[in-house]
Each structure stands twice: as C-alpha cells, then as structure tokens.
Design a protein around this motif. Structure first.
Motif, PDB file in Angstrom:
ATOM      1  N   GLU A 242      24.623 -20.245 -24.640  1.00  0.00           N
ATOM      2  CA  GLU A 242      25.647 -19.600 -23.821  1.00  0.00           C
ATOM      3  C   GLU A 242      25.295 -19.738 -22.347  1.00  0.00           C
ATOM      4  O   GLU A 242      24.125 -19.672 -21.965  1.00  0.00           O
ATOM      5  CB  GLU A 242      25.744 -18.113 -24.182  1.00  0.00           C
ATOM      6  N   LYS A 243      26.303 -19.914 -21.511  1.00  0.00           N
ATOM      7  CA  LYS A 243      26.079 -20.059 -20.070  1.00  0.00           C
ATOM      8  C   LYS A 243      25.480 -18.792 -19.456  1.00  0.00           C
ATOM      9  O   LYS A 243      24.858 -18.838 -18.406  1.00  0.00           O
ATOM     10  CB  LYS A 243      27.404 -20.396 -19.373  1.00  0.00           C
ATOM     11  N   THR A 244      25.671 -17.661 -20.115  1.00  0.00           N
ATOM     12  CA  THR A 244      25.126 -16.411 -19.588  1.00  0.00           C
ATOM     13  C   THR A 244      23.622 -16.301 -19.812  1.00  0.00           C
ATOM     14  O   THR A 244      22.974 -15.450 -19.213  1.00  0.00           O
ATOM     15  CB  THR A 244      25.815 -15.212 -20.260  1.00  0.00           C
ATOM     16  N   VAL A 245      23.068 -17.160 -20.678  1.00  0.00           N
ATOM     17  CA  VAL A 245      21.628 -17.122 -20.946  1.00  0.00           C
ATOM     18  C   VAL A 245      20.946 -17.979 -19.888  1.00  0.00           C
ATOM     19  O   VAL A 245      20.719 -19.173 -20.059  1.00  0.00           O
ATOM     20  CB  VAL A 245      21.313 -17.622 -22.371  1.00  0.00           C
ATOM     21  N   ASN A 246      20.628 -17.353 -18.767  1.00  0.00           N
ATOM     22  CA  ASN A 246      20.213 -18.098 -17.573  1.00  0.00           C
ATOM     23  C   ASN A 246      18.769 -17.832 -17.150  1.00  0.00           C
ATOM     24  O   ASN A 246      18.361 -18.211 -16.052  1.00  0.00           O
ATOM     25  CB  ASN A 246      21.149 -17.765 -16.410  1.00  0.00           C
ATOM     26  N   GLY A 247      17.995 -17.170 -17.994  1.00  0.00           N
ATOM     27  CA  GLY A 247      16.604 -16.926 -17.635  1.00  0.00           C
ATOM     28  C   GLY A 247      16.400 -15.770 -16.681  1.00  0.00           C
ATOM     29  O   GLY A 247      15.291 -15.569 -16.174  1.00  0.00           O
ATOM     30  N   SER A 248      17.441 -14.978 -16.424  1.00  0.00           N
ATOM     31  CA  SER A 248      17.322 -13.900 -15.443  1.00  0.00           C
ATOM     32  C   SER A 248      16.289 -12.856 -15.882  1.00  0.00           C
ATOM     33  O   SER A 248      15.588 -12.286 -15.048  1.00  0.00           O
ATOM     34  CB  SER A 248      18.676 -13.237 -15.206  1.00  0.00           C
ATOM     35  N   ILE A 249      16.184 -12.595 -17.194  1.00  0.00           N
ATOM     36  CA  ILE A 249      15.210 -11.611 -17.665  1.00  0.00           C
ATOM     37  C   ILE A 249      13.791 -12.116 -17.428  1.00  0.00           C
ATOM     38  O   ILE A 249      12.876 -11.352 -17.119  1.00  0.00           O
ATOM     39  CB  ILE A 249      15.447 -11.270 -19.149  1.00  0.00           C
ATOM     40  N   LEU A 250      13.601 -13.434 -17.518  1.00  0.00           N
ATOM     41  CA  LEU A 250      12.291 -14.025 -17.236  1.00  0.00           C
ATOM     42  C   LEU A 250      11.956 -13.878 -15.761  1.00  0.00           C
ATOM     43  O   LEU A 250      10.813 -13.573 -15.387  1.00  0.00           O
ATOM     44  CB  LEU A 250      12.290 -15.493 -17.639  1.00  0.00           C
ATOM     45  N   ALA A 251      12.964 -14.068 -14.906  1.00  0.00           N
ATOM     46  CA  ALA A 251      12.762 -13.891 -13.468  1.00  0.00           C
ATOM     47  C   ALA A 251      12.357 -12.452 -13.148  1.00  0.00           C
ATOM     48  O   ALA A 251      11.478 -12.209 -12.313  1.00  0.00           O
ATOM     49  CB  ALA A 251      14.033 -14.263 -12.713  1.00  0.00           C
ATOM     50  N   LEU A 252      12.989 -11.479 -13.832  1.00  0.00           N
ATOM     51  CA  LEU A 252      12.622 -10.078 -13.620  1.00  0.00           C
ATOM     52  C   LEU A 252      11.173  -9.827 -14.028  1.00  0.00           C
ATOM     53  O   LEU A 252      10.460  -9.055 -13.392  1.00  0.00           O
ATOM     54  CB  LEU A 252      13.556  -9.170 -14.419  1.00  0.00           C
ATOM     55  N   CYS A 253      10.745 -10.473 -15.098  1.00  0.00           N
ATOM     56  CA  CYS A 253       9.355 -10.324 -15.540  1.00  0.00           C
ATOM     57  C   CYS A 253       8.395 -10.838 -14.479  1.00  0.00           C
ATOM     58  O   CYS A 253       7.369 -10.209 -14.189  1.00  0.00           O
ATOM     59  CB  CYS A 253       9.144 -11.058 -16.858  1.00  0.00           C
TER      60      CYS A 253
ATOM     61  N   ASN B  71       5.499  -8.703 -12.144  1.00  0.00           N
ATOM     62  CA  ASN B  71       4.108  -9.047 -12.445  1.00  0.00           C
ATOM     63  C   ASN B  71       3.735  -8.894 -13.911  1.00  0.00           C
ATOM     64  O   ASN B  71       2.621  -8.496 -14.254  1.00  0.00           O
ATOM     65  CB  ASN B  71       3.157  -8.198 -11.580  1.00  0.00           C
ATOM     66  N   PHE B  72       4.685  -9.202 -14.813  1.00  0.00           N
ATOM     67  CA  PHE B  72       4.346  -9.259 -16.230  1.00  0.00           C
ATOM     68  C   PHE B  72       3.372 -10.412 -16.439  1.00  0.00           C
ATOM     69  O   PHE B  72       3.454 -11.441 -15.776  1.00  0.00           O
ATOM     70  CB  PHE B  72       5.596  -9.531 -17.072  1.00  0.00           C
ATOM     71  N   GLU B  73       2.454 -10.250 -17.383  1.00  0.00           N
ATOM     72  CA  GLU B  73       1.578 -11.361 -17.754  1.00  0.00           C
ATOM     73  C   GLU B  73       2.347 -12.256 -18.721  1.00  0.00           C
ATOM     74  O   GLU B  73       2.750 -11.828 -19.803  1.00  0.00           O
ATOM     75  CB  GLU B  73       0.305 -10.843 -18.420  1.00  0.00           C
ATOM     76  N   ILE B  74       2.573 -13.508 -18.328  1.00  0.00           N
ATOM     77  CA  ILE B  74       3.394 -14.431 -19.119  1.00  0.00           C
ATOM     78  C   ILE B  74       2.531 -15.611 -19.545  1.00  0.00           C
ATOM     79  O   ILE B  74       1.839 -16.216 -18.723  1.00  0.00           O
ATOM     80  CB  ILE B  74       4.599 -14.927 -18.296  1.00  0.00           C
TER      81      ILE B  74
ATOM     82  N   PHE C 268       6.393 -23.523 -23.752  1.00  0.00           N
ATOM     83  CA  PHE C 268       7.106 -23.554 -25.024  1.00  0.00           C
ATOM     84  C   PHE C 268       8.408 -22.763 -24.969  1.00  0.00           C
ATOM     85  O   PHE C 268       9.046 -22.544 -25.994  1.00  0.00           O
ATOM     86  CB  PHE C 268       6.214 -23.002 -26.143  1.00  0.00           C
ATOM     87  N   PHE C 269       8.798 -22.335 -23.790  1.00  0.00           N
ATOM     88  CA  PHE C 269      10.064 -21.619 -23.640  1.00  0.00           C
ATOM     89  C   PHE C 269      11.199 -22.545 -24.068  1.00  0.00           C
ATOM     90  O   PHE C 269      11.204 -23.732 -23.745  1.00  0.00           O
ATOM     91  CB  PHE C 269      10.244 -21.193 -22.180  1.00  0.00           C
TER      92      PHE C 269
END
Length: 225
Positions: free
Chosen positions: A179-190, A194-197, A202-203
């Motif tokens: 879906e076009k709405t799945v844009n990685g924004s939640i990853l950007a928030l992480c 300063n979430f440990e990623i 493998f994303f």
C-alpha cells in the motif's frame, strides 16, 4: 483512552504481524492501531510446511546466517501448531507448490477479516488511525502515542507495553502489492526517538509485481525473489 487513559498493551500495525500478536496476547486490555490499509491485504499468505531440519536450513540461508537462533528455534517448534490455530479460527487452507495457502480468491483480505473478527471477540479494540508521534516522559521513556483518526482528530493513547508491527516499505514503487500508505514513517519515528534498531538490511520492500502491457499484473512468488 483520550489523554490520561492507560492500557496494558498497545499495538501499532494491523497487518499479519500485528494481528498475530493480538491473537496470542494473554490480555484483552489492548488496542490495535492500524491504518486503513495494510501490505497484508494483498499478500498470498503462504505457509511453508517442510521437515523441520529442511525448513530451518532454508531460513538460515535466507537470513545469511544472521538469524536470531533462539527465535528461529522457537518458530520451528511451533509453526505447525500455529497453522492449526489459524484453522481453529475458521481459515480454510489448500496445499500448493509453496506450502499451504488460504483457500480464497483474495486470501490476504479474507484472512485479515477472519482474524480481526477473532480479535474483536477477545474484546480487543481496533482503531483505524495513523501514528504521528510518540509521547515521551521527562526521563525519556516512551509512554504513549499520538494518533490521527479518520475524521482528522488527534488522540493521545497511553500504554504500559508496546508492540510495533509497522510492515515493510511499498510507497517507493510505482507498482507494488503493498500500500502507498506504508511509507516507513513508523521507522522514522523510531530513529527520531533513539530506538535501538538492528538487522535493518532485512527490512522488507514490496516491488512484488511484474508489469508488462501484454499481461495483467503478475504477482511474483517470494520463492522466485
């Protein structure tokens, strides 16, 4: 809850991973926060059933030997049981060359509908909205999220535990089963918080279509990829 309300668990993501987490939570005091669409809607949802040793070998190869061995072993021991759980929910399967697949014309959409119905029976509320930012307390700990609902209003949701299931990336591609709405924004928030990623290489990306003017859109098997 609006503002000060607290819940024991909160999940961001209504795709396969988020719904799976909901089915196994040992509490019904939870919210599922999902956007109106999901990469899982068009997924073929194949479930590969092979002898344990062979399946483990294939997964280690796919992970280039970087797999979390503890999680992998847990999966290998439980994946047949999970298939039985899905059948118990009322999902029909048929055998194919890639394993067991849901026996529906639009498998992702139908499976999502069935599992969401199961989750609702547990008493877990599903909220259609988009996460805009995390709520952070004075000590820097995440205490909640701010979500924007379909009517454009914002709601503060406070929780004790959080499961993130944000899906892969599909909005980068002109043609995709995502879906076009799945844009990685939640990853950007992480990243911003300063979430440990780890293992970001493998994303998952979703350019899972072959486009040719002589053919309709052709779904590419994960086995081919």
């Amino acid at each position: 809850g609006d503002g000060a309300g607290g819940v024991s668990a909160d999940r961001v993501g209504g795709g396969a991973a988020g719904m799976s987490a909901a089915t196994y939570l040992k509490t019904n005091k939870a919210l599922l926060i999902e956007m109106p669409s999901s990469n899982s809607l068009l997924s073929p949802w194949n479930i590969m059933i092979k002898p344990e040793i062979e399946l483990k070998r294939k997964m280690i190869e796919a992970g280039n030997g970087m797999n979390n061995k503890k999680l992998l072993n847990k999966f290998i021991k439980s994946y047949k049981e999970i298939l039985n759980d899905l059948r118990t929910m009322g999902i029909s399967f048929r055998k194919s060359n890639i394993g067991f697949v849901p026996d529906y014309r639009f498998p992702g959409t139908e499976v999502k509908r069935i599992i969401n119905r199961y989750i609702a029976k547990k008493g877990i509320e599903i909220i259609k909205s988009k996460v805009e930012k995390f709520l952070v307390n004075k000590t820097g700990n995440i205490k909640g999220v701010v979500v924007r609902a379909l009517d454009n209003s914002t709601i503060n949701i406070v929780f004790d535990y959080l499961i993130l299931a944000g899906g892969g990336l599909s909005s980068f591609f002109d043609f995709t089963t995502g879906e076009k709405t799945v844009n990685g924004s939640i990853l950007a928030l992480c990243y911003e918080n300063n979430f440990e990623i780890t293992n970001i290489e493998f994303f998952m990306f979703h350019p899972f279509l072959i486009i040719d003017k002589r053919f309709p859109r052709v779904l590419v098997s994960g086995e081919i990829l």
